[in-house]
Design a protein around this motif. Sequence first.
Motif, PDB file in Angstrom:
ATOM      1  N   MET A   1       0.817  -1.205   0.000  1.00  0.00           N
ATOM      2  CA  MET A   1       0.000   0.000   0.000  1.00  0.00           C
ATOM      3  C   MET A   1       0.854   1.260   0.000  1.00  0.00           C
ATOM      4  O   MET A   1       0.435   2.286  -0.520  1.00  0.00           O
TER       5      MET A   1
ATOM      6  N   GLU B   1       3.597   3.165  -1.699  1.00  0.00           N
ATOM      7  CA  GLU B   1       4.432   3.131  -2.895  1.00  0.00           C
ATOM      8  C   GLU B   1       5.642   4.039  -2.766  1.00  0.00           C
ATOM      9  O   GLU B   1       6.633   3.863  -3.472  1.00  0.00           O
TER      10      GLU B   1
ATOM     11  N   GLU C   1      -5.575   1.389   2.847  1.00  0.00           N
ATOM     12  CA  GLU C   1      -4.830   0.359   2.137  1.00  0.00           C
ATOM     13  C   GLU C   1      -5.238   0.192   0.679  1.00  0.00           C
ATOM     14  O   GLU C   1      -4.473  -0.357  -0.124  1.00  0.00           O
ATOM     15  N   GLU C   2      -6.415   0.663   0.281  1.00  0.00           N
ATOM     16  CA  GLU C   2      -6.838   0.499  -1.113  1.00  0.00           C
ATOM     17  C   GLU C   2      -6.223   1.546  -2.039  1.00  0.00           C
ATOM     18  O   GLU C   2      -6.358   1.454  -3.259  1.00  0.00           O
TER      19      GLU C   2
ATOM     20  N   ASP D   1      -2.872   4.016  -3.420  1.00  0.00           N
ATOM     21  CA  ASP D   1      -1.417   4.066  -3.550  1.00  0.00           C
ATOM     22  C   ASP D   1      -0.933   5.245  -2.710  1.00  0.00           C
ATOM     23  O   ASP D   1      -1.171   6.409  -3.058  1.00  0.00           O
TER      24      ASP D   1
ATOM     25  N   TYR E   1       4.285  -1.432   7.614  1.00  0.00           N
ATOM     26  CA  TYR E   1       3.224  -1.162   6.645  1.00  0.00           C
ATOM     27  C   TYR E   1       3.606  -1.436   5.191  1.00  0.00           C
ATOM     28  O   TYR E   1       2.718  -1.442   4.330  1.00  0.00           O
TER      29      TYR E   1
END
Length: 306
Positions: free
Chosen positions: A1, A3, A252-253, A255, A294
């Motif tokens: 999650m 980037e 988390e969904e 970027d 994370y």
Amino acid sequence: MIEAAMIWNEPNNKSHWDPELDPDWSIYADTVIRAGAAIRAMNPAVTRVLGGMSPIDPQWVNRMRGHGALNAVDVVAVHGFPLDWNLWSIHDWPAKIAEIEAVVPDKPVWVTEVGVGSFGAEEVQVFGVEKTAELLVGRVPNIYWYSLFDLPHEWGATTRHREAEGSSYYRHFYMGLIRADGTPKPSLEAYARHAADMGLMQWFHFEDPRLDDAVAWMRRLGVRKLRTGLSWADRLRPGALDWFDRMMGALEEFDVTVTFCFTPEHLGVQPHHTSPAREPQLFADFCAEMIDRYAPAPALPLVATA
């Protein structure tokens, strides 16, 4: 999650890094080098971003190169607010990007904060969204609009001079696409047309009650990319990891580009969140902890042996 990881926020802005304590930014550069190495060690796939500069200053970037800090990052980031605080026209955005590209031709330039407030008139913000998209979408790899929500007046803005800044201070409270009471501004509809190409930058305060509403709005808008922050100072509060887990789980969904910043007062050269740390390695350790928690590197597959 996650980037990307940004190492501090606006380090050449005295509201976020105290230049009296680090006048040549050598401590900041050491901080970047240590944090960049720590992030890379935890997960080499996470893009490392030099803390978004404000003002946009190629000489400051050259200073960072001279200190060796650019070797520890993958991206150089800029912040700009030409209709609110910067003394240049919004039409100058391409030229401002080119100034930085000229001194870092080996790294991409991201715009990790761009915004236009509604302090003077909400119609100005609509214009700002449309003109920003016109000038920057396709010009740089990543853009993050600041911000989704207005800052509530009772919270106060992170700046060194507060009301002494006059109207400049109060503009901090009108940068959102949604008012503090939860109602959308006209600019939200304008932004929605560009949400797939222009991400959002939204700070979440410790145990921020707006988190779930933010996620719902971002889903509705079709946002894919978000920049936010995890505070080193907050890490030492009771219940910090519970809050961090809740926040990062909710996001988390998307970027996420996460910004690591803010010195715990008792660990600074001076007791202030803008102070350099007395021991910069402690900040690097915090960055490593957050990446490991994370955005851990994938485990290598086991190889069968005869």
